[in-house]
Scaffold this motif. Structure first.
Motif, short mmCIF file in Angstrom:
data_model
loop_
_atom_site.label_atom_id
_atom_site.label_comp_id
_atom_site.label_asym_id
_atom_site.label_seq_id
_atom_site.Cartn_x
_atom_site.Cartn_y
_atom_site.Cartn_z
N LEU A 1 -18.23 -6.36 -5.85
CA LEU A 1 -17.17 -7.34 -5.65
C LEU A 1 -17.20 -7.78 -4.19
CD1 LEU A 1 -13.68 -5.83 -5.00
CD2 LEU A 1 -15.65 -4.34 -5.31
N THR A 2 -16.52 -8.88 -3.93
CA THR A 2 -16.46 -9.42 -2.57
C THR A 2 -15.03 -9.37 -2.06
OG1 THR A 2 -18.32 -10.91 -3.02
CG2 THR A 2 -16.91 -11.44 -1.14
N LEU A 3 -14.86 -8.84 -0.87
CA LEU A 3 -13.56 -8.81 -0.20
C LEU A 3 -13.55 -9.84 0.91
CD1 LEU A 3 -13.14 -4.93 0.18
CD2 LEU A 3 -12.11 -6.39 -1.57
N VAL A 4 -12.49 -10.62 0.98
CA VAL A 4 -12.34 -11.62 2.04
C VAL A 4 -11.59 -10.96 3.20
CG1 VAL A 4 -11.47 -13.89 2.66
CG2 VAL A 4 -12.26 -13.45 0.32
N LEU A 5 -12.17 -11.01 4.39
CA LEU A 5 -11.55 -10.43 5.58
C LEU A 5 -10.76 -11.52 6.28
CD1 LEU A 5 -14.62 -8.41 6.87
CD2 LEU A 5 -12.84 -7.68 5.26
N VAL A 6 -9.44 -11.33 6.34
CA VAL A 6 -8.54 -12.35 6.89
C VAL A 6 -7.92 -11.83 8.18
CG1 VAL A 6 -6.52 -13.78 6.46
CG2 VAL A 6 -8.01 -13.12 4.56
N PRO A 7 -8.19 -12.46 9.33
CA PRO A 7 -7.53 -12.04 10.58
C PRO A 7 -6.02 -12.19 10.46
CG PRO A 7 -9.39 -13.49 11.03
CD PRO A 7 -9.17 -13.55 9.55
N SER A 8 -5.29 -11.13 10.84
CA SER A 8 -3.84 -11.11 10.70
C SER A 8 -3.20 -10.50 11.93
CB SER A 8 -3.43 -10.29 9.46
OG SER A 8 -3.96 -10.84 8.29
N PRO A 9 -1.92 -10.80 12.15
CA PRO A 9 -1.20 -10.10 13.23
C PRO A 9 -1.02 -8.63 12.85
CG PRO A 9 0.29 -11.49 11.96
CD PRO A 9 -1.09 -11.82 11.48
N PRO A 10 -0.88 -7.75 13.84
CA PRO A 10 -0.77 -6.31 13.55
C PRO A 10 0.36 -5.96 12.59
CG PRO A 10 -1.15 -6.67 15.88
CD PRO A 10 -0.91 -8.02 15.28
N ALA A 11 1.47 -6.69 12.62
CA ALA A 11 2.59 -6.38 11.73
C ALA A 11 2.23 -6.55 10.26
CB ALA A 11 3.78 -7.26 12.08
N LEU A 12 1.21 -7.36 9.96
CA LEU A 12 0.81 -7.62 8.57
C LEU A 12 -0.53 -6.99 8.22
CD1 LEU A 12 1.81 -11.39 8.31
CD2 LEU A 12 3.14 -9.40 7.60
N ALA A 13 -1.16 -6.29 9.19
CA ALA A 13 -2.50 -5.76 8.97
C ALA A 13 -2.48 -4.61 7.96
CB ALA A 13 -3.10 -5.28 10.29
N ASP A 14 -3.54 -4.50 7.19
CA ASP A 14 -3.70 -3.38 6.26
C ASP A 14 -4.12 -2.13 7.01
OD1 ASP A 14 -3.08 -4.67 3.80
OD2 ASP A 14 -5.04 -5.66 3.84
N VAL A 15 -3.60 -0.99 6.55
CA VAL A 15 -4.01 0.31 7.10
C VAL A 15 -4.68 1.13 6.02
CG1 VAL A 15 -3.18 2.46 8.12
CG2 VAL A 15 -2.21 0.29 8.85
N GLN A 16 -4.09 1.14 4.83
CA GLN A 16 -4.71 1.82 3.69
C GLN A 16 -4.56 0.93 2.46
OE1 GLN A 16 -3.63 5.94 2.96
NE2 GLN A 16 -3.96 5.69 0.75
N VAL A 17 -5.67 0.71 1.77
CA VAL A 17 -5.69 -0.16 0.59
C VAL A 17 -6.37 0.59 -0.54
CG1 VAL A 17 -6.55 -2.32 -0.38
CG2 VAL A 17 -5.72 -2.27 1.98
N ASP A 18 -5.75 0.57 -1.72
CA ASP A 18 -6.38 1.10 -2.93
C ASP A 18 -6.79 -0.07 -3.81
OD1 ASP A 18 -6.24 3.75 -2.34
OD2 ASP A 18 -4.37 4.13 -3.40
N VAL A 19 -8.04 -0.08 -4.25
CA VAL A 19 -8.56 -1.15 -5.09
C VAL A 19 -8.71 -0.62 -6.51
CG1 VAL A 19 -10.44 -2.78 -5.48
CG2 VAL A 19 -9.76 -2.20 -3.13
#
Length: 306
Positions: A114-132
């Protein structure tokens, strides 16, 4: 580049550099699930990345390190990109916020990907842990859903226990004479017939109160009309107490207030009720109204009689 355009560009970079340290102080989102089957048709899963904020992406099956890489050629926005079993570990570099959207190709050991899109975000919205998850009924998604339901169940159990304790207290109060007298004295009309003595004044820098003493049905009570003189902060009764001046013994006391929070410039009534002690005529007492934390909110009346 035209000199004016270059100057504007440099000014924008300087402005971003000044703003960035403030933004990075925000707290990133701790955890987020992605369910692939629930994505709209034609949409790819996104990872929100921010400079210096590491991300752990967890999958339901093991990943192929050789097949997990950025699609775009050239320098990477990551200090490190590691694959370990079912985990994808990403550490964006300090300059990651300057990069455009990029695509990360992820391949599983069974050959699917699969392909994940990397989106630059401000730190308040950044991902830290993601389960797919592949779909909402996959084992991992069901486990997470069960954990969430279990946590909600525990919270409801605590809320129910608290409600039962509160209900039991109200049932006890229903036949408690001390509580009935306190509630009676909180009422303006009723207390106007019971409060006859001259008011005593107690005050500090921010709070002023007029106090009356009432003896009724073997009980002694102090009625305080409290005025909050602070310009910006509300006054909340933290605790009320009646202490023997000599022994410092605290008498059992019922405390009621209306309203519970007095806004700046507002006023309210506080009542303390205790059973009149046998030696009331010989002893002196200290009556305290303690506000929230700060000693400047405390009101004390010394030398009180019961």
């Amino acid at each position: 580049m035209h000199p004016r355009a270059l100057a504007l560009s440099n000014a924008a970079v300087v402005l971003l550099a000044l703003l960035l340290p403030r933004v990075t102080l925000a707290e990133p989102s701790p955890w987020r699930p992605i369910v692939l089957s629930e994505l709209p048709p034609g949409h790819m899963a996104e990872l929100r990345i921010s400079a210096g904020v590491p991300i752990v992406v967890r999958f339901e099956s093991e990943l192929d390190p050789a097949g997990t890489r950025l699609r775009e050629k050239g320098p990477s926005p990551f200090e490190s990109l590691d694959v370990s079993g079912r985990l994808l570990l990403l550490h964006p570099s300090a300059s990651a916020w300057l990069w455009p959207r990029m695509h990360l190709q992820v391949r599983r050991m069974d050959g699917t990907g699969l392909t994940l899109v990397l989106v630059p975000s401000p730190p308040a919205l950044a991902d830290v842990q993601v389960d797919v998850f592949l779909h909402p009924f996959s084992p991992g998604a069901l486990r997470v859903a069960l954990e969430k339901v279990s946590a909600e169940h525990e919270a409801l159990k605590l809320q129910y226990a608290s409600s039962q304790d509160e209900l039991a207290r109200y049932r006890d109060d229903e036949f408690n004479v001390d509580v009935a007298i306190a509630v009676l004295l909180l009422d303006d009309e009723a207390s106007s017939h019971l409060v006859k003595d001259k008011a005593l004044e107690v005050k500090n820098a921010d709070v002023r109160a007029l106090a009356w003493f009432v003896r009724l049905a073997g009980r002694s009570a102090y009625v305080f009309f409290v005025m909050n003189r602070h310009r910006t902060e509300s006054w909340t009764l933290g605790q009320g107490a009646i202490l023997n001046d000599r022994t410092r013994e605290s008498l059992p006391v019922i405390v009621r207030a209306r309203p519970s929070v007095i806004p700046p410039g507002g006023s309210g009534r506080v009542v303390l009720v205790t059973r009149t002690p046998p030696s009331a005529s010989k002893a002196r007492y200290e009556v305290q109204l303690q506000g929230p934390g700060d000693p400047r909110w405390q009101l004390c009346y010394y030398g009180a009689q019961l």
